[in-house]
Scaffold this motif. Structure first.
Motif, mmCIF file in Angstrom:
data_model
loop_
_atom_site.group_PDB
_atom_site.id
_atom_site.type_symbol
_atom_site.label_atom_id
_atom_site.label_comp_id
_atom_site.label_asym_id
_atom_site.label_seq_id
_atom_site.Cartn_x
_atom_site.Cartn_y
_atom_site.Cartn_z
ATOM 1 N N UNK A 30 77.989 -68.288 79.114
ATOM 2 C CA UNK A 30 78.736 -67.229 78.442
ATOM 3 C C UNK A 30 79.903 -66.824 79.336
ATOM 4 N N UNK A 31 81.115 -67.136 78.894
ATOM 5 C CA UNK A 31 82.302 -66.734 79.650
ATOM 6 C C UNK A 31 82.671 -65.279 79.384
ATOM 7 N N UNK A 32 82.562 -64.876 78.131
ATOM 8 C CA UNK A 32 82.826 -63.491 77.728
ATOM 9 C C UNK A 32 81.840 -63.142 76.619
ATOM 10 N N UNK A 33 81.366 -61.895 76.632
ATOM 11 C CA UNK A 33 80.438 -61.441 75.596
ATOM 12 C C UNK A 33 81.013 -60.223 74.877
ATOM 13 N N UNK A 34 80.364 -59.863 73.781
ATOM 14 C CA UNK A 34 80.739 -58.664 73.013
ATOM 15 C C UNK A 34 82.207 -58.706 72.598
ATOM 16 N N UNK A 93 79.134 -78.654 73.662
ATOM 17 C CA UNK A 93 78.153 -79.343 74.504
ATOM 18 C C UNK A 93 78.446 -80.836 74.581
ATOM 19 N N UNK A 94 78.915 -81.410 73.459
ATOM 20 C CA UNK A 94 79.197 -82.839 73.419
ATOM 21 C C UNK A 94 80.558 -83.196 74.012
ATOM 22 N N UNK A 95 81.340 -82.166 74.417
ATOM 23 C CA UNK A 95 82.622 -82.426 75.054
ATOM 24 C C UNK A 95 83.797 -82.515 74.119
ATOM 25 N N UNK A 96 83.600 -82.214 72.830
ATOM 26 C CA UNK A 96 84.699 -82.293 71.865
ATOM 27 C C UNK A 96 85.730 -81.188 72.094
ATOM 28 N N UNK A 97 85.277 -80.002 72.481
ATOM 29 C CA UNK A 97 86.150 -78.859 72.735
ATOM 30 C C UNK A 97 85.714 -78.188 74.027
ATOM 31 N N UNK A 98 86.609 -77.349 74.571
ATOM 32 C CA UNK A 98 86.269 -76.667 75.823
ATOM 33 C C UNK A 98 85.411 -75.426 75.597
ATOM 34 N N UNK A 99 85.572 -74.738 74.464
ATOM 35 C CA UNK A 99 84.847 -73.478 74.263
ATOM 36 C C UNK A 99 84.628 -73.228 72.775
ATOM 37 N N UNK A 100 83.665 -72.367 72.490
ATOM 38 C CA UNK A 100 83.347 -72.010 71.111
ATOM 39 C C UNK A 100 83.011 -70.531 71.041
ATOM 40 N N UNK A 101 83.353 -69.923 69.911
ATOM 41 C CA UNK A 101 82.900 -68.575 69.603
ATOM 42 C C UNK A 101 81.606 -68.689 68.796
ATOM 43 N N UNK A 102 80.561 -68.058 69.282
ATOM 44 C CA UNK A 102 79.269 -68.088 68.601
ATOM 45 C C UNK A 102 78.470 -66.875 69.051
ATOM 46 N N UNK A 103 77.260 -66.754 68.551
ATOM 47 C CA UNK A 103 76.390 -65.696 69.027
ATOM 48 C C UNK A 103 75.975 -65.975 70.458
ATOM 49 N N UNK A 104 75.840 -64.923 71.260
ATOM 50 C CA UNK A 104 75.446 -65.102 72.660
ATOM 51 C C UNK A 104 74.109 -65.838 72.766
ATOM 52 N N UNK A 159 71.095 -64.688 42.933
ATOM 53 C CA UNK A 159 70.882 -63.987 44.200
ATOM 54 C C UNK A 159 69.631 -63.108 44.073
ATOM 55 N N UNK A 160 68.737 -63.213 45.078
ATOM 56 C CA UNK A 160 67.497 -62.444 45.070
ATOM 57 C C UNK A 160 67.458 -61.339 46.127
ATOM 58 N N UNK A 161 68.092 -61.568 47.248
ATOM 59 C CA UNK A 161 68.053 -60.604 48.350
ATOM 60 C C UNK A 161 69.388 -60.616 49.074
ATOM 61 N N UNK A 162 69.669 -59.555 49.809
ATOM 62 C CA UNK A 162 70.805 -59.570 50.715
ATOM 63 C C UNK A 162 70.404 -58.952 52.049
ATOM 64 N N UNK A 163 71.086 -59.372 53.103
ATOM 65 C CA UNK A 163 70.838 -58.889 54.458
ATOM 66 C C UNK A 163 72.180 -58.601 55.111
ATOM 67 N N UNK A 164 72.289 -57.473 55.795
ATOM 68 C CA UNK A 164 73.477 -57.150 56.586
ATOM 69 C C UNK A 164 73.166 -57.370 58.065
ATOM 70 N N UNK A 165 74.089 -58.006 58.775
ATOM 71 C CA UNK A 165 73.909 -58.258 60.192
ATOM 72 C C UNK A 165 75.175 -57.859 60.938
ATOM 73 N N UNK A 166 75.028 -57.037 61.960
ATOM 74 C CA UNK A 166 76.162 -56.690 62.816
ATOM 75 C C UNK A 166 76.543 -57.916 63.643
ATOM 76 N N UNK A 167 77.856 -58.147 63.757
ATOM 77 C CA UNK A 167 78.335 -59.381 64.370
ATOM 78 C C UNK A 167 79.226 -59.077 65.575
ATOM 79 N N UNK A 168 78.882 -59.647 66.711
ATOM 80 C CA UNK A 168 79.784 -59.735 67.851
ATOM 81 C C UNK A 168 79.697 -61.156 68.391
ATOM 82 N N UNK A 169 80.800 -61.633 68.942
ATOM 83 C CA UNK A 169 80.870 -63.017 69.389
ATOM 84 C C UNK A 169 80.841 -63.113 70.907
ATOM 85 N N UNK A 170 80.425 -64.265 71.370
ATOM 86 C CA UNK A 170 80.540 -64.625 72.785
ATOM 87 C C UNK A 170 81.365 -65.901 72.877
#
Length: 310
Positions: A162-166, A141-152, A78-89
């Protein structure tokens, strides 16, 4: 052709967002891979200079897929690390409403971070795991599922709404990502560093874990992560993934690692690198007797005793 960094893809993952915060990415080709394993294997085979992958989140702890890949196989560092705040849409195809959702998908690490929201708003949906959150968006997008949690930010890239954010069950949730390459000399210490190792016990005995931790405790080395992982050798056989404050060039850290090397069946060094979080000066105040100067003075005293100069 520029050197490449592999990362957990496809495009639109939190991993990609975190990776792009590193200044050196301006001179690297960023190549998405379908899994953590394939990204790290690209480094092992020389296909990529380094890989950027998630390793820990503040809700569930260590990302077991990444830890297991670092524990086994050809050594990496490991050479570096990064912290990222996470909220889902919650993302879906245009025209989809909450009442239309029967299945939802995301990376397995996302589920504990949205579990309570799901229970409150979509209690009857079926959860399906995806290779990454962005890959879940692609499958929607391909129709496999109705919804996904991901970054907005993934909505536009995959043509979703985006159905729901934050969405987050835990406020201020963060994920830690690491830049992993082939073994080399670690970067110079910064004064706010972290050292990562994997430890295998020589045998199973009462107080075995206490003995391992004691090597750090007696030298004033604070631990930031301790997670056991099965070795595959049978029930009850575990190794321990540890993040410790400090750099291998610090005498207290080096002395602890030497003690572990003497007593453990195996020690895998995963690197010493700058900590991502801002550390107040008083937090890292060393315990009396654990500074480099104290170790030098103690070694000098032993030498003088051996020479009869005490």
């Amino acid at each position: 052709m520029p050197a490449s960094y592999a990362y957990l893809g496809p495009e639109g993952t939190f991993t990609e967002v975190a990776l792009r915060t590193l200044p050196e990415t301006a001179t690297r080709e960023l190549v998405p891979y379908v899994s953590v394993q394939s990204a790290l294997d690209a480094v092992r085979t020389g296909e990529a200079e380094a890989a950027f992958v998630p390793i820990e989140n503040s809700v569930e702890g260590g990302i077991t897929t990444t830890l297991d890949e670092l524990v086994a196989g050809q050594p990496l560092m490991i050479y570096r690390e990064v912290l990222l705040s996470i909220t889902f849409a919650l993302l879906a195809r245009p025209g989809t409403g909450l009442a239309d959702i029967k299945t939802v998908t995301a990376h397995p690490a996302a589920q504990p971070q949205v579990r309570n929201w799901l229970k409150a708003h979509l209690p009857d949906v079926a959860w399906e795991s995806a290779a990454s959150n962005a890959d879940g968006a692609r499958l929607v997008r391909e129709g496999r599922y109705e919804a996904a949690f991901a970054g907005e930010f993934a909505a536009e890239r995959y043509g979703l709404q985006v159905l729901e954010a934050d969405i987050h069950d835990a406020a201020n949730a963060q994920t830690r990502f690491v830049l992993v390459g082939r073994p080399a000399r670690p970067a110079a210490p910064t004064g706010a560093d972290k050292t990562s190792v994997v430890l295998w016990q020589r045998d199973d005995h009462p107080g075995g874990l206490r003995d391992l931790l004691g090597e750090f405790a007696t030298r004033g080395v604070n631990l930031m992560l301790l997670q056991s992982r099965p070795t595959g050798a049978g029930i009850g056989n575990y190794c321990f993934c540890i993040d410790a404050e400090g750099h291998i060039s610090d005498r207290r850290v080096a002395d602890a690692l030497m003690g572990l090397k003497r007593t453990c069946l195996q020690v895998r060094y995963l690197g010493s690198y700058p900590r991502a979080e801002i550390v107040p000066a008083d937090v890292d105040a060393l315990r009396p007797g654990t500074s480099d100067e104290a170790f030098v003075a103690a070694a000098d005293w032993v030498a003088r005793c051996q020479d009869g100069r005490f």
